[in-house]
Design a protein around this motif. Sequence first.
Motif, mmCIF file in Angstrom:
data_model
loop_
_atom_site.group_PDB
_atom_site.id
_atom_site.type_symbol
_atom_site.label_atom_id
_atom_site.label_comp_id
_atom_site.label_asym_id
_atom_site.label_seq_id
_atom_site.Cartn_x
_atom_site.Cartn_y
_atom_site.Cartn_z
ATOM 1 N N ARG A 70 -4.546 -9.936 -5.218
ATOM 2 C CA ARG A 70 -3.944 -8.763 -5.862
ATOM 3 C C ARG A 70 -2.884 -8.143 -4.969
ATOM 4 N N MET A 71 -3.188 -8.065 -3.663
ATOM 5 C CA MET A 71 -2.229 -7.522 -2.711
ATOM 6 C C MET A 71 -0.981 -8.394 -2.635
ATOM 7 N N ASP A 120 0.839 -1.197 0.000
ATOM 8 C CA ASP A 120 0.000 0.000 0.000
ATOM 9 C C ASP A 120 0.873 1.245 0.000
ATOM 10 N N PRO A 148 -9.099 -9.139 -3.893
ATOM 11 C CA PRO A 148 -8.211 -8.093 -3.346
ATOM 12 C C PRO A 148 -7.002 -8.656 -2.605
ATOM 13 N N TYR A 149 -7.183 -9.793 -1.927
ATOM 14 C CA TYR A 149 -6.055 -10.388 -1.212
ATOM 15 C C TYR A 149 -4.996 -10.896 -2.180
ATOM 16 N N ARG A 197 -13.146 -2.853 3.180
ATOM 17 C CA ARG A 197 -13.450 -2.904 1.747
ATOM 18 C C ARG A 197 -13.718 -4.334 1.284
ATOM 19 N N THR A 198 -12.956 -5.285 1.810
ATOM 20 C CA THR A 198 -13.177 -6.681 1.442
ATOM 21 C C THR A 198 -14.541 -7.157 1.917
ATOM 22 N N PHE A 227 -8.582 -2.128 4.577
ATOM 23 C CA PHE A 227 -8.589 -3.272 3.666
ATOM 24 C C PHE A 227 -9.671 -4.281 4.051
#
Length: 349
Positions: free
Chosen positions: A152-153, A75, A149-150, A90-91, A87
């Motif tokens: 992607r992170m 981030d 998202p995880y 948002r998830t 995070f």
Amino acid sequence: MELLFYMLRFILHLLIVRGLWLLVKPLVERNLRHVGHKVDFRISLGMRGFGKKVNKSNKGLWIYRHFDNLLYFADRRYEPGISVIRFLLRTGILFIAVFMSGLLTLSELPGHLSFQNPFLEGMNFNEGVSTERAWRFPFFIAGIAASLPYFRMRYIYAQRKVRGSYDLLDVVKISTKFTHLPVDALLTKTADFLTTNNVLKVPLKLLGNAFANYSNERELYEEAGRFSRTIGTTFAVEFLSDLLYSEKEGTVYLKNSLMMLNRSMEQQRETILTVKAGSRDAISLGLYGNLVVLVSSVGTFIYMLKPDVYFRLQFQTSVGLTFLAVIVAGLFVSFIISTILAKPKLDYH
């Protein structure tokens, strides 16, 4: 046409949920910073204990620490505590949005929707079937959407970890200009002179704050170890060792140490570039050659067997599906290995 209509309704449901989130977002953001700082302070305070208390805290908070360590590098706007809460929030909202949209869309279908082999039977509507279990498919899709998202992170973290090993060279070069300052001021000045594209800019500022505000050596060592583990190279360990020694004994020998480190990193960088230039063709072949061979082979089989026969053998038999799964997995592994070899870390080995 009906499938397109229901997909459109699903998208409209998502837009409705997003609109509701935008209405409450200012209220959430207003309290997020306060809650994030409070959570991070309590967790950090609990982690400073000793003995069994530390072990229990580590076991209970490993999920939080896992996300925090990933966001620390992934981030660009990382803030301790706040980034993790943001995070997770948002998830969770993404999961709820997809689940509710899918559930509302399925409830508007004329019957119960069942899924078979998409190449053999496709989707079927079963009239009169109970809708008590209709939540399973939206729940499954929402779980997949919430995991994106995880992943992607994790991908961004892996990419920046490699890039950070090279950006450390810029950090060392700039740091040699401020060795007359205390270590905390040196790190802050260095971070200010780094470009916005340097992935170590934010972690370096946080490291400078740790050197300026630590209450005991254990707290400082933890933050320094976090920085070095994030980069994961021997050069990072050596850089942090020089800083910790200078914090304790003074910065008299820091300039010479950093200049020697800079020289070693430059030599290793030249070596990596030379080796990479010599193996560029092999890496490119592993990256794209398998895909070209697969496409040409599939095209040949389709031409020889005719499309209907090929697709029936490939997708409507267990052997064909097994071979397809093995091929796709092999391509994925080959792509990952070639990507790693295309840009190795800037390290001694």
